[in-house]
Structures are given as C-alpha cells and as structure tokens.
Design a protein around this motif. Structure first.
Motif, PDB file in Angstrom:
ATOM      1  N   UNK A 142     114.086 102.897  85.079  1.00 42.95           N
ATOM      2  CA  UNK A 142     113.209 101.724  85.052  1.00 42.95           C
ATOM      3  C   UNK A 142     113.648 100.903  83.855  1.00 42.95           C
ATOM      4  N   UNK A 143     114.139  99.666  84.086  1.00 49.61           N
ATOM      5  CA  UNK A 143     114.577  98.864  82.944  1.00 49.61           C
ATOM      6  C   UNK A 143     113.432  98.018  82.420  1.00 49.61           C
ATOM      7  N   UNK A 144     113.699  97.245  81.378  1.00 48.74           N
ATOM      8  CA  UNK A 144     112.614  96.518  80.710  1.00 48.74           C
ATOM      9  C   UNK A 144     112.031  95.419  81.601  1.00 48.74           C
ATOM     10  N   UNK A 145     112.873  94.778  82.404  1.00 52.02           N
ATOM     11  CA  UNK A 145     112.365  93.757  83.326  1.00 52.02           C
ATOM     12  C   UNK A 145     111.407  94.380  84.333  1.00 52.02           C
ATOM     13  N   UNK A 146     111.793  95.518  84.899  1.00 46.79           N
ATOM     14  CA  UNK A 146     110.925  96.210  85.855  1.00 46.79           C
ATOM     15  C   UNK A 146     109.651  96.694  85.179  1.00 46.79           C
ATOM     16  N   UNK A 147     109.761  97.114  83.905  1.00 52.87           N
ATOM     17  CA  UNK A 147     108.578  97.582  83.188  1.00 52.87           C
ATOM     18  C   UNK A 147     107.543  96.467  83.052  1.00 52.87           C
ATOM     19  N   UNK A 148     108.021  95.266  82.731  1.00 51.61           N
ATOM     20  CA  UNK A 148     107.086  94.144  82.616  1.00 51.61           C
ATOM     21  C   UNK A 148     106.415  93.826  83.939  1.00 51.61           C
ATOM     22  N   UNK A 149     107.173  93.884  85.039  1.00 50.80           N
ATOM     23  CA  UNK A 149     106.599  93.614  86.356  1.00 50.80           C
ATOM     24  C   UNK A 149     105.622  94.707  86.757  1.00 50.80           C
ATOM     25  N   UNK A 150     105.917  95.969  86.407  1.00 47.22           N
ATOM     26  CA  UNK A 150     104.988  97.065  86.694  1.00 47.22           C
ATOM     27  C   UNK A 150     103.671  96.870  85.950  1.00 47.22           C
ATOM     28  N   UNK A 151     103.732  96.419  84.700  1.00 48.36           N
ATOM     29  CA  UNK A 151     102.509  96.203  83.923  1.00 48.36           C
ATOM     30  C   UNK A 151     101.645  95.128  84.577  1.00 48.36           C
ATOM     31  N   UNK A 152     102.282  94.023  84.984  1.00 47.13           N
ATOM     32  CA  UNK A 152     101.527  92.958  85.661  1.00 47.13           C
ATOM     33  C   UNK A 152     100.946  93.454  86.985  1.00 47.13           C
ATOM     34  N   UNK A 153     101.733  94.248  87.725  1.00 47.69           N
ATOM     35  CA  UNK A 153     101.277  94.756  89.013  1.00 47.69           C
ATOM     36  C   UNK A 153     100.096  95.688  88.856  1.00 47.69           C
ATOM     37  N   UNK A 154     100.166  96.592  87.845  1.00 44.91           N
ATOM     38  CA  UNK A 154      99.060  97.522  87.625  1.00 44.91           C
ATOM     39  C   UNK A 154      97.765  96.797  87.292  1.00 44.91           C
ATOM     40  N   UNK A 155      97.885  95.769  86.454  1.00 42.40           N
ATOM     41  CA  UNK A 155      96.692  94.994  86.074  1.00 42.40           C
ATOM     42  C   UNK A 155      96.132  94.238  87.273  1.00 42.40           C
ATOM     43  N   UNK A 156      97.029  93.641  88.060  1.00 45.85           N
ATOM     44  CA  UNK A 156      96.613  92.874  89.233  1.00 45.85           C
ATOM     45  C   UNK A 156      95.901  93.761  90.259  1.00 45.85           C
ATOM     46  N   UNK A 157      96.446  94.951  90.509  1.00 45.94           N
ATOM     47  CA  UNK A 157      95.824  95.856  91.475  1.00 45.94           C
ATOM     48  C   UNK A 157      94.464  96.353  90.983  1.00 45.94           C
ATOM     49  N   UNK A 158      94.390  96.623  89.679  1.00 52.09           N
ATOM     50  CA  UNK A 158      93.128  97.127  89.126  1.00 52.09           C
ATOM     51  C   UNK A 158      92.009  96.109  89.301  1.00 52.09           C
ATOM     52  N   UNK A 159      92.356  94.816  89.224  1.00 54.84           N
ATOM     53  CA  UNK A 159      91.339  93.781  89.417  1.00 54.84           C
ATOM     54  C   UNK A 159      90.787  93.785  90.834  1.00 54.84           C
ATOM     55  N   UNK A 160      91.549  94.370  91.785  1.00 50.01           N
ATOM     56  CA  UNK A 160      91.110  94.454  93.175  1.00 50.01           C
ATOM     57  C   UNK A 160      90.726  95.885  93.551  1.00 50.01           C
ATOM     58  N   UNK A 161      90.412  96.683  92.526  1.00 51.51           N
ATOM     59  CA  UNK A 161      89.912  98.054  92.700  1.00 51.51           C
ATOM     60  C   UNK A 161      90.927  98.961  93.408  1.00 51.51           C
ATOM     61  N   UNK A 162      92.187  98.715  93.192  1.00 47.91           N
ATOM     62  CA  UNK A 162      93.232  99.608  93.694  1.00 47.91           C
ATOM     63  C   UNK A 162      93.982 100.188  92.501  1.00 47.91           C
TER      64      UNK A 162
END
Length: 553
Positions: free
Chosen positions: A486-506
């Motif tokens: 997992x490179x740094x670019x993917x890490x940043x996208x994973x962080x945004x994705x995790x936050x986005x999903x959590x806002x929708x209770x996933x």
C-alpha cells in the motif's frame, strides 16, 4: 577466485574421461561456427573475417568467466540487424569497413560494460522485462526484417531497402545463378534439418556450394564469392570512435544487452534443466559481459548465446567449455594457416545460412496459440512485430519492452476482484460469480482485490468499494491477502474512503493483511482512522466478529 572464475574451478575438477568427448564436440562445433560466423558478420554489415575473430574471443572469454558448462556463445542472427541498425547510420558515406569495425568493436565493449555493471548491481531480473508474447512478436518481426534484407544477396543484386528490392526483382536484375545457389542452399539446410537432423546441414550445404563453384564456374556467371580471408590473428586494439558517436552506440548497446540477456537466460535455463543444474542470472551476465569485452578488444562485435550451436555441442557429447576452447583454437589455425579455405564460397550461400536462421526465429504456431488463448496478448505480439517491421529493429525492441511493462501495469491497474461467499462442501470463501449458490451473511460484504494498492489503481479500488456500499451493508470486509503493498497515495485514498463510509454507517474492515503491509498501514496512521477492531488476522475472525456484533446468521 573460483566464484569469479568458473573456468579455473573447471580445470581443477576436470575429469580425463571427458577429454575425447569435448575435443570431438569442438571439431563438430567448428564446422558450424565458421560459416555462421561469416554469415552473421555480413548480416551486421561487417567483413566476414570479423565473424571469425568474434567467435574466437567470445568462446575463450566465456570459457573462463561463464558459469554454464556447455553454453555456446557467438555471433547471432537476432543481434545482427540490431548491430547494423546501430553502426551503419554512423559509417561514412560509401561505407568504410575500418570505421564500421571500430564502431562494432566499441559497441561490443559497451554491451560488455553494461552486462558486467548490471551483474555487479545484481540486476539479472531485467531479463524478465520482455514477456513471452512480445518477445514472440519481436522475433517474428526480426525474421521478416532479416528475410527482406537478405533477398538481394540471395538473388545476386544490390538494393538499399525492401521497395528497391521489389523494383529490382520486377526489373529483372536477378542473377539466375545466384538465385539457384541461394534457393538450393536453403532447401538443403531445411531438408536435412527436417529429415536428417544429426547431419551438420550447414556444413553439407557449404561444401556443396564450394563444389558448385568449381564445377559450374559460378564466378563467371555473376555469382559473388567470399574471396580470400585476411591471414593471421588481429592484434589487441582499443577501437577509436568519436565522442559524438557514443550516445548512439550506447542506446544500441542497451537494446542488444537486453535481448542477449533474455536469449541467454532462456537458453541456459532450457539446457540446465536437462542436466539438473540451476541458472544464475548475474553470473551469466558476467560471462556474457566478459565475452563481449574480449570480442571488442580484437575487432569483434556483440555476441549472444546460440541455442542451435549449444544443441550441436550437447548432441556431440560436450561436457565442458573445453569444447568452445577447441573450436576457438581450430578457427585460429584456419585463419593463420589456410585463410583461403572458403574463398570459393558463394555469397548467396551465406545468405541462405542467415535466412534459414531467421526462419528458426519465427514462431507462427505460438502466435496462433495466443490468438486462441488470449486475444490481448496476441495483439501485443502483433504490435511488437509491426514495431520491428515498420519502424526498425532498435525501435522495435523499445516497443517490445514498453508493451511488456504496460501490460504489467494494465493488469495492476485493473486487477481481478470478487465478492466472496460460503459454499457448501468447500472450505474457505469463494467468488460468487463462479458459485452463484454461495451463501452470504445479511449486511456483510466480503470483497477480494487481487493486486497491491498503489497510485494507479487506488481510485479503482475506491470506486468499487463505493459501488458495493450502495447496498448499505453494515460491514465491508476486504480479503487483503493479495495486497502485497500500500503506497502513500493509496493510504490517503483509504483514509478518505474509511471516513466517507463511516458517515453512511458502513464499516471498512481488513482481513489477512500481510505483516509488512500492516506495518505500513500503522506507519501511515490508518489504524487510528479505522480503529484497532477493523483489522483481523483471518476472514473467519472477521466474520465471527461481525456475527457477534450483529447477531446475523
């Protein structure tokens, strides 16, 4: 010292019972080395004698530094057009043989330096830069290029390119005697290779061609002959070229080194497998590098491994590199004592040798098989073929390497992915597209992504996860065992994705992360984003945790 000089170790461990077999194999090998060496020298745009100089020095150099016991190096049909494409544009108008030899010798030195430097840096893996489909296409295109280039010599006229060749044939410039000798030579080699493979077909054809010169007076019918070769052995010579030529020579040397290495590794692997031995890529690079340096210091040109000559040596009983040393010694004796041995050899006979070698480069059945098995790789092969045929040999190898790398990148950019489920009677979790009856827990998505996450595919991964999230699952579990990085670019996208999903209770969960990847995730700070309860050692652990959390069945 033995590790650096395999030839020294071989002398220490040599067994007397091998001697007769090595000597006999060396004599048989010489009958192939001489005519092929002269033919491939002319293919490279050089005087025939340089092919013999090259054969001598590369055999001796590899005998000392090469790790393989029976691999045979020498002038090669696949390198000839690359050498010509590199040096001929630099040769002065009118063609200066001395300058061409100097340029070819410097090219050999550069190839040797690249090989040795790569071996020191342990870059033997670069032989894998060309995939089999693109290499097949490259060799098919190379064969077409060789065939087109040898037709004028075969038919007895001069032409600078293929359109000029066609015009000469249409205008009736073909010399009938030359065409007869050349076509008959091709027929003899092909027939003997097909029906009597143990007979040295090239030697038989050469003897018949020389005999025809005497019997029919071919020189009086417009057939060009090889003529008397220079007597003696060349002195140690450091080739003199202008500084402005080095850039072009270096670019050509890189391509030649890559093709030579790929050819050597594949040939060495095939013959080593028969003997139960291993191939060491870096040691092979050293052996080839020294062979090229030795060749370049004595008016030679770049060399590679020959599968056909190695097969001849093996079939003749060769046990060690003494076979090559015997061959080199016999060639030295020939050019010192009887340089006129091949003076009556017709030039069309040399063209016949090159053309039959070119035919052996082609792999039409392999290309057809690619069409049937995988159309995308067939198209890669055809693109490599067209690159060589239309743009030239050196651009063709660049295209072949580029296509191979792009193909790897394409697979990493759009890897296979799957939603998983439980299948009755099978352990583990399986692709629901292959097993539609697979059972899934309500509110849980098990998802596998078969590639490392990096800058090029991280957004693809994100989009697929968002697509799965439209079902409003409570958990999305990523089966991350195939994720090797997992490179740094993917890490940043994973962080945004995790936050986005959590806002929708996933909740985004990972299972089967490799330890090095998990350490990287921790270093990126992603564990604080997902939480310590979002990473599980196995898929079963993640499923059990989901059941405990939701009570799902």
């Amino acid at each position: 010292m033995p590790a650096l000089l395999p030839g020294v170790e071989l002398v220490r461990s040599y067994r007397r019972r091998w001697l007769a077999k090595d000597v006999v194999a060396g004599v048989v090998l010489t009958t192939l080395l001489v005519p092929q060496g002269m033919a491939y020298a002319e293919l490279a745009g050089l005087p025939p004698i340089t092919g013999l100089y090259t054969s001598i020095l590369c055999l001796l150099g590899y005998a000392v530094f090469g790790p393989s016991r029976i691999l045979v190096l020498g002038p090669d049909s696949s390198l000839g057009p690359m050498i010509a494409a590199t040096i001929l544009p630099l040769v002065a108008a009118g063609g200066d043989p001395a300058r061409a030899i100097a340029l070819a010798s410097m090219l050999a030195l550069l190839v040797g330096a690249i090989m040795i430097g790569a071996a020191v840096a342990k870059l033997g893996f670069i032989a894998d830069l060309i995939s089999r489909p693109t290499m097949t296409g490259y060799l098919n295109g190379l064969a077409l290029t060789i065939l087109a280039g040898q037709l004028p010599k075969l038919l007895g006229f001069h032409a600078d390119d293929f359109p000029a060749t066609v015009r000469a044939i249409v205008d009736g410039e073909v010399v009938p005697a030359s065409a007869a000798v050349g076509i008959a030579g091709i027929a003899v080699i092909l027939v003997l290779n097909r029906w009597l493979p143990k007979i040295p077909s090239v030697l038989v054809m050469v003897v018949l061609a020389i005999g025809s010169t005497w019997v029919f007076g071919l020189a009086g019918h417009g057939v060009s002959l090889v003529g008397e070769l220079p007597r003696g052995f060349p002195p140690l010579t450091l080739p003199h070229v202008s500084f402005g030529d080095l850039g072009t020579l270096f670019a050509g040397a890189v391509g030649i080194a890559l093709v030579s290495l790929a050819d050597t590794i594949s040939t060495a692997s095939a013959f080593a497998a028969r003997a139960g031995q291993e191939v060491h890529g870096n040691k092979e690079m050293t052996g080839i590098g020294v062979a090229n340096v030795a060749s370049g210091l004595f008016q030679g040109f770049p060399v590679s491994t020959s599968g056909s000559r190695t097969a001849v040596a093996e079939q003749s009983g060769a046990r060690t590199q003494l076979t090559g040393v015997v061959g080199a010694a016999l060639i030295v004796l020939m050019i010192v004592l009887v340089p006129g041995l091949f003076r009556n050899l017709p030039q069309p006979a040399l063209a016949a040798i090159v053309i039959t070698a070119a035919l052996s480069l082609t792999d039409v059945p392999g290309t057809v098989r690619l069409w049937r098995q995988r159309r995308s790789e067939f198209l890669l092969s055809i693109a490599a073929l067209l690159g060589v045929a239309l743009l030239g040999v050196l651009p063709g190898i660049a295209i072949a390497v580029g296509l191979s790398i792009l193909n790897v990148f394409r697979h990493a950019w759009r890897p296979y992915s799957a939603v998983l489920g439980k299948v009755d009677g099978l352990d583990g979790y399986h692709d629901v597209s292959s097993y539609p009856e697979a059972r899934r827990l309500p509110g849980l998505v098990l998802y596998r992504y078969d590639a490392p996450l990096f800058f090029a595919n991280a957004k693809t991964f994100r989009d697929e996860i968002r697509h799965l999230a439209r079902e409003r699952p409570q958990w999305i579990v990523v089966a991350a065992e195939p994720m090797t990085d997992v490179d740094t670019t993917a890490a940043g996208i994973l962080a945004e994705l995790g936050t986005d999903l959590a806002e929708h209770d996933t909740k985004l969960v990972f299972a089967e992360l490799k330890d090095p990847v998990r350490r990287k995730i921790a270093k990126y700070g992603l564990e604080t984003v997902f939480g310590p309860d979002s990473i599980f050692p196995t898929i079963d652990d993640a499923v059990d945790a989901y059941r405990a959390h939701t009570g799902a069945r």
